[in-house]
Motif scaffolding. Structure first.
Motif, mmCIF file in Angstrom:
data_model
loop_
_atom_site.group_PDB
_atom_site.id
_atom_site.type_symbol
_atom_site.label_atom_id
_atom_site.label_comp_id
_atom_site.label_asym_id
_atom_site.label_seq_id
_atom_site.Cartn_x
_atom_site.Cartn_y
_atom_site.Cartn_z
ATOM 1 N N ARG A 65 0.838 -1.169 0.016
ATOM 2 C CA ARG A 65 0.051 -0.048 0.040
ATOM 3 C C ARG A 65 0.753 1.124 -0.036
ATOM 4 O O ARG A 65 0.743 2.203 -0.799
ATOM 5 C CB ARG A 65 -0.937 -0.069 1.171
ATOM 6 C CG ARG A 65 -1.878 1.297 1.082
ATOM 7 C CD ARG A 65 -2.670 1.152 2.350
ATOM 8 N NE ARG A 65 -3.531 2.373 2.324
ATOM 9 C CZ ARG A 65 -4.517 2.730 3.329
ATOM 10 N NH1 ARG A 65 -5.042 1.556 4.150
ATOM 11 N NH2 ARG A 65 -5.335 3.718 3.307
ATOM 12 N N GLN B 177 0.494 4.972 -4.610
ATOM 13 C CA GLN B 177 -0.337 5.963 -4.177
ATOM 14 C C GLN B 177 -1.665 5.652 -4.586
ATOM 15 O O GLN B 177 -2.621 6.058 -4.058
ATOM 16 C CB GLN B 177 -0.028 7.356 -4.543
ATOM 17 C CG GLN B 177 1.200 7.709 -3.479
ATOM 18 C CD GLN B 177 1.364 9.293 -3.544
ATOM 19 O OE1 GLN B 177 0.393 9.967 -3.708
ATOM 20 N NE2 GLN B 177 2.715 9.643 -3.464
ATOM 21 N N GLU C 5 -4.670 4.175 -2.602
ATOM 22 C CA GLU C 5 -5.715 5.213 -1.685
ATOM 23 C C GLU C 5 -6.861 5.274 -2.574
ATOM 24 O O GLU C 5 -8.039 5.608 -1.821
ATOM 25 C CB GLU C 5 -4.869 6.471 -1.622
ATOM 26 C CG GLU C 5 -3.609 6.389 -0.799
ATOM 27 C CD GLU C 5 -3.446 5.351 0.474
ATOM 28 O OE1 GLU C 5 -4.742 5.429 1.171
ATOM 29 O OE2 GLU C 5 -2.715 4.529 0.545
#
Ligand code: FAD
Ligand code: MEZ
Length: 584
Positions: free
Chosen positions: A439, A443, A446
């Protein structure tokens, strides 16, 4: 001070225009005193939205309490508030063409694509004939159909060569599928690879591309793709793009997929960079403007383009060259299924305008096609949220497991193999499993979290419970995989690249299933991007680049090769078109 009127839904007005009028605003708050609408971009009206409400960033901050905020998502280019916020008619949440989240849009109607077919528009006698018989509304050197990466690259290259350029885009926002591109752009022997100590070669990229394409690629086009790939990265970076993060996609022998630092999505970034450069060069970019017919003179050479402006109607633009950069047809399920019946009813990862009508415009002007039957499904589309989950999630370390919690395929094999393997599992779906370190590395994850697609749990055992799996099986699968990572060999599926173990709390799952993603077939072109007729003759003044063309990717495109294709061939098409038009 920005005004967003968060209580809109409880107001008595029927639409945004009435709502504004009830607040004492007259027509000139939005419109000019002259013609009712400024142009097909609604440039003035959109600018006026920002005058009162602020920029997209400001609006986004104001409505920050909402869970989903589309204002900052894939909207490169000039702010186009009217894409969703209509005024005298119901507003339309354009995002709902792809995504499945509930969205609180004031005075909203339902988004639907309602457009006449290109065939109907070309036949529409009175309006059609009068538009063609009138003088052209504009005269330029190069007209580009489509504002995706191929079209913008062509426009910038042509304008850089001093051509006067108009880009027509049928959708209300620019960028096509390009603005959605996620994982990156493939290139070999780049400065970025050298800085990271990655050894690659043109020969290796060529072999991977042809192997992935099942040897059906046009070798001459592959040679252009590969040999110009590093130059395309340099060209983008010279305009301010960041291509410093280099990762791995399925079917690649080494890390060669370039994207911005932190694993940001590549598409929105390069579309913005190209748009900014096109604006500096005074490229005239018209959204809500659909290419209808390529006009040819009596000798068969291009003389212009008939277009339909959403608000200004049919008119024609005079030019000796047209570059067709109209993208693929992945969102047109009837057309897809006409070439591959297995894909009938499948979801698609594509933008709503990927309907193939630009392709139709070119074939009606005599262009030949090839490889139309080769249509790719991307293995990892999340039905929750309706979003493609980038291959970079696997490239950065995720594994795929089935409902039983077991791996079943080399996660970084080519897409055709991975998609077929998922469709063999119970429920035609699978789960991407990864940890906190993956994660952190990317990015884009997200965004999937924001769309509600990601299941997050503190332990693998909790994750298994949440997915209804046997916790001992999932835990054993991950432990076994971590053993392969430590040993550097995947004894189960021969996965070559295992970026990291799945070991850092928290643990995540995304349910995925294959969805239509890329149409490998399209217009027949030569290495100079000239469009060829069915019998192989070039059509004078007609050029094409990007997903609308066929031959580059053969039967199956490798992840990362399309963005490479659109920049390289788009730029080539713009240069060749400017040259043909005699401007340099
Ligand atoms: P597009 O970007 O689709 O642009 C074509 C434009 O033409 C569209 O805006 C369309 O509306 C317009 N148009 C069509 N017909 C007309 C008409 N008649 N008149 C006017 N305008 C018209 N590839 C990679 O290499 N790396 C990736 O990371 C990657 N990620 C992807 C992620 C997603 C979700 C998707 C959908 C694709 C991804 N791809 C990726 C594939 C890649 O993005 C596309 O193949 C590529 O961007 C196509 O670019 P293009 O310029 O040819 O077409
Ligand atoms: O090339 C693509 O389509 C790609 C890399 C998509 C993705 O998974 O990010």
């Amino acid at each position: 001070m920005a005004i967003v009127w968060p209580g809109l839904l409880v107001q008595a007005a029927d639409n945004l225009a009435e709502f504004h009028r009830d607040r004492g605003l007259s027509c000139v708050a939005c419109h000019d005193e002259g013609p009712p609408l400024s142009d097909d971009n609604l440039s003035l009206e959109n600018r006026n939205c920002s005058v009162c409400h602020g920029s997209l960033e400001t609006v986004s901050v104001e409505i920050g309490e909402r869970e989903i905020d589309p204002h900052l998502s894939h909207l490169p280019g000039e702010p186009a508030c009217t894409t969703c916020h209509a005024t005298h008619s119901p507003s339309v949440p354009y995002c709902s063409a792809c995504h499945s989240f509930e969205f609180n849009l004031p005075f909203a109607g339902t988004w639907e694509r309602m457009e006449a077919s290109i065939d109907e528009l070309q036949q529409q006698s009175a309006a059609h004939d009068s538009a063609i018989n009138n003088p052209p509304r504009d005269t330029v050197d190069v007209i580009v159909i489509g504002s995706g990466g191929a079209g913008l690259s062509a426009a910038v290259a042509a304008a850089d060569a001093s051509a006067r350029v108009i880009v027509v885009e049928k959708e209300p926002v620019i960028g096509g599928n390009s603005k959605l591109a996620a994982g990156g752009l493939n290139a070999a022997e780049t400065r970025q690879q050298a800085a990271l100590g990655i050894e690659d070669s043109l020969a290796l990229m060529t072999a991977d591309t042809i192997n992935g394409g099942k040897d059906k690629n046009d070798p001459v086009l592959v040679q252009v793709l590969v040999s110009e790939s590093a130059g395309s990265v340099d060209w983008l970076t010279s305009m301010g793009a960041d291509m410093s993060d280099v990762g791995r996609m399925g079917g690649a022998s080494v890390d060669r997929t370039h994207r911005p630092a932190g694993g940001l999505a590549v598409g929105k970034h390069i579309v913005q960079v190209l748009y900014d450069r096109a604006s500096q060069l005074d490229v005239d970019l018209r959204v809500n403007t659909r290419a209808v017919e390529i006009l040819e003179d009596q000798s068969g050479a291009v003389r212009g383009l008939l277009v339909q402006g959403k608000y200004t109607g049919l008119y024609w633009i005079q030019a000796p060259t047209v570059v067709v950069a109209a993208g693929g047809f992945g969102k047109n399920n009837d057309l897809v299924a006409s070439f591959d019946e297995k894909l009938r009813g499948f979801a698609a990862t594509n933008q709503p305008g990927a309907t193939g009508d630009g392709l139709n415009v070119a074939t009606r002007a005599g262009a030949g096609t090839l490889d139309m039957q080769f249509i790719q499904a991307h293995p990892t589309y999340s039905p929750v949220g309706g979003v493609l989950v980038t291959e970079a999630v696997r490239g950065n370390g995720a594994i795929l497991v089935n409902e039983a919690g077991r791996r079943f395929v080399n996660e970084l094999t080519t897409r055709d193999v991975a998609a077929a393997a998922i469709l063999e599992q119970a429920g035609d779906h699978a789960y991407l499993i990864f940890d906190e370190s993956v994660r952190r590395s990317l990015q884009q994850i997200e965004g999937y979290v924001e769309l509600g697609a990601v299941d997050e749990q503190l332990t693998l055992s909790d994750l298994a419970d949440s997915l209804g799996m046997d916790a001992t099986v999932l835990t054993a699968t991950v432990e076994r995989y971590n053993g392969f990572v430590a040993a550097g060999t995947d004894q189960e599926f021969s996965r070559q690249d295992m970026a990291r173990p799945i070991a850092e709390e928290a643990f995540y799952a995304i349910e995925v299933t294959p969805a239509i993603h890329h149409t490998m077939g399209g217009l027949r072109i030569n290495s100079q991007t000239q469009v060829l007729s069915g019998d192989g003759e070039s059509i004078r003044g007609l050029f094409a680049a990007g997903e609308v063309t066929g031959g580059v990717h053969g039967a199956n495109r490798l992840g990362g090769n399309a963005v490479s294709d659109i920049v390289t061939f788009g730029r080539r098409a713009g240069q060749r078109a400017a040259n043909y038009a005699g401007v340099n």
